[in-house]
Design a protein around this motif. Structure first.
Motif, mmCIF file in Angstrom:
data_model
loop_
_atom_site.group_PDB
_atom_site.id
_atom_site.type_symbol
_atom_site.label_atom_id
_atom_site.label_comp_id
_atom_site.label_asym_id
_atom_site.label_seq_id
_atom_site.Cartn_x
_atom_site.Cartn_y
_atom_site.Cartn_z
ATOM 1 N N PRO A 108 -5.446 -3.552 -9.937
ATOM 2 C CA PRO A 108 -5.288 -4.702 -9.046
ATOM 3 C C PRO A 108 -4.248 -5.680 -9.555
ATOM 4 O O PRO A 108 -4.184 -5.991 -10.744
ATOM 5 C CB PRO A 108 -6.685 -5.324 -9.020
ATOM 6 N N THR A 289 -9.162 -2.534 -4.524
ATOM 7 C CA THR A 289 -7.855 -1.994 -4.880
ATOM 8 C C THR A 289 -6.922 -1.992 -3.679
ATOM 9 O O THR A 289 -5.742 -2.341 -3.785
ATOM 10 C CB THR A 289 -7.999 -0.571 -5.436
ATOM 11 N N SER A 292 -5.737 -5.447 -3.050
ATOM 12 C CA SER A 292 -4.767 -5.829 -4.070
ATOM 13 C C SER A 292 -3.399 -5.222 -3.775
ATOM 14 O O SER A 292 -2.363 -5.882 -3.907
ATOM 15 C CB SER A 292 -5.257 -5.379 -5.446
ATOM 16 N N SER A 296 0.147 -7.149 -3.132
ATOM 17 C CA SER A 296 1.312 -6.955 -4.000
ATOM 18 C C SER A 296 2.473 -6.267 -3.281
ATOM 19 O O SER A 296 3.641 -6.583 -3.537
ATOM 20 C CB SER A 296 0.910 -6.154 -5.239
#
Length: 334
Positions: A108, A289, A292, A296
């Protein structure tokens, strides 16, 4: 014995097993489940060269010698989601070990500073069509969550109609040939060696059952999606219908997405599988995940199944995700 002692014994034993079988590169992390038991989550990616049979025997021996319990967990979507999974209990500490068929997602990332645009997350639930009972549970999920309906399940047509009535985006979950002989994608699946006319005919029969859909993704298909000839035939049959193609990536060797783009089809690829194993902690961790990655990278695609456990976790967790906007998969296809 204290819980911390059990956790230490468990991690020490697991690390010894991993070292003996040549899987030292596995990713280990501690989680706390809803029952407050510390859980050692282990993910083994396919890059390491080790014997799965030896890993199984070594784990069984280690837990037996320590007086613990170990059982194999069912791995979902035998066409390629995972190779094996185990759950162990040693005193007041738990193990969840999954052997993946592909590299594990990156850890993450830190949330973006406030003021940045939220990441976009698409969630698709596969394998609908076996039971109309699941439709009511799906109705509790946000409308952005899409559902992929099998064309060869007992209640495919009725389930698709009911989900469309919810205003939900649907995909045709096209059955495709997996690797090996252990999994059966069902009747009318796309298999290597089919003539172009039969590929088109099977696609059209599947679309006729499921009805109007926004896109198509593969059910199983680890062998089919890695076969360039079959995928060219399939994408030629799919082109011109205004549908996107989601590559579920049941194998790292898939050529489906690249050939879809060559055929002018809007495309997207799965980033995270939510429920490689039916384990609540694993599903929650995979969803975190996926969120995340969306933060990102700017966007991410997560695939799960219409299983009660997965639906319950999504119902509880989707509204709690921060820095993420839930979108329909069609919003990410390009």
């Amino acid at each position: 014995m204290r819980q911390g002692d059990d956790a230490s014994r468990l991690e020490h034993a697991v690390r010894q097993v991993l070292a003996r079988v040549g899987a030292e590169a596995a990713t280990l992390s501690w989680e706390t489940g809803q029952d407050a038991l510390p859980t050692l989550a282990v993910q083994i990616s396919p890059e390491g060269k080790f014997s799965l049979q030896r890993l199984t025997l070594e784990l069984e021996a280690a837990f037996h010698n320590l007086g613990g319990e170990l059982k194999a967990l069912p791995v979902l979507e035998a066409g390629g989601y995972g190779r094996a999974a185990f759950q162990g209990l040693l005193g007041r500490a738990r193990l969840r070990l999954v052997v993946l068929r592909e590299a594990a997602p990156p850890p993450p990332a830190k949330p973006k500073p406030k003021g940045d645009k939220p990441g976009k997350l698409a969630v698709i639930l596969d394998d609908a069509g076996y039971s109309e009972a699941a439709v009511a549970s799906l109705a509790t999920l946000p409308p952005q969550v899409a559902v992929a309906v099998l064309p060869n399940a007992p209640a495919s047509a009725a389930v698709a109609e009911a989900l469309r009535a919810q205003g939900r985006e649907l995909l045709l979950h096209m059955p495709m040939e997996p690797e090996g002989n252990g999994a059966n994608p069902g009747d009318d699946a796309l298999v290597v060696g089919l003539e172009p006319g039969e590929v088109r005919a099977r696609l059209e029969r599947a679309l006729a059952v499921v009805g109007p859909v926004a896109g198509v993704n593969n059910h199983m298909g680890s062998r089919a999606t890695s076969d360039a000839e079959l995928m060219r035939h399939f994408m030629k049959a799919l082109a011109g219908r205004g549908l996107y193609f989601l590559d579920s990536r049941t194998t790292p060797a898939s050529v489906a997405a690249s050939l879809a783009r060559e055929a002018g089809i809007r495309t997207l690829r799965r980033d995270v599988f939510l429920d490689v194993v039916e384990d609540e902690g694993a599903v929650r961790s995979a969803l975190a995940t996926a969120a995340s990655l969306a933060r990102s990278k700017g966007q991410a695609v997560a695939i799960g199944h219409v299983h009660p456990l997965t639906l319950r976790v999504l119902h509880e967790e989707l509204s709690r995700l921060s820095g993420v906007t839930l979108v329909r998969p069609s919003a990410l296809a390009h």
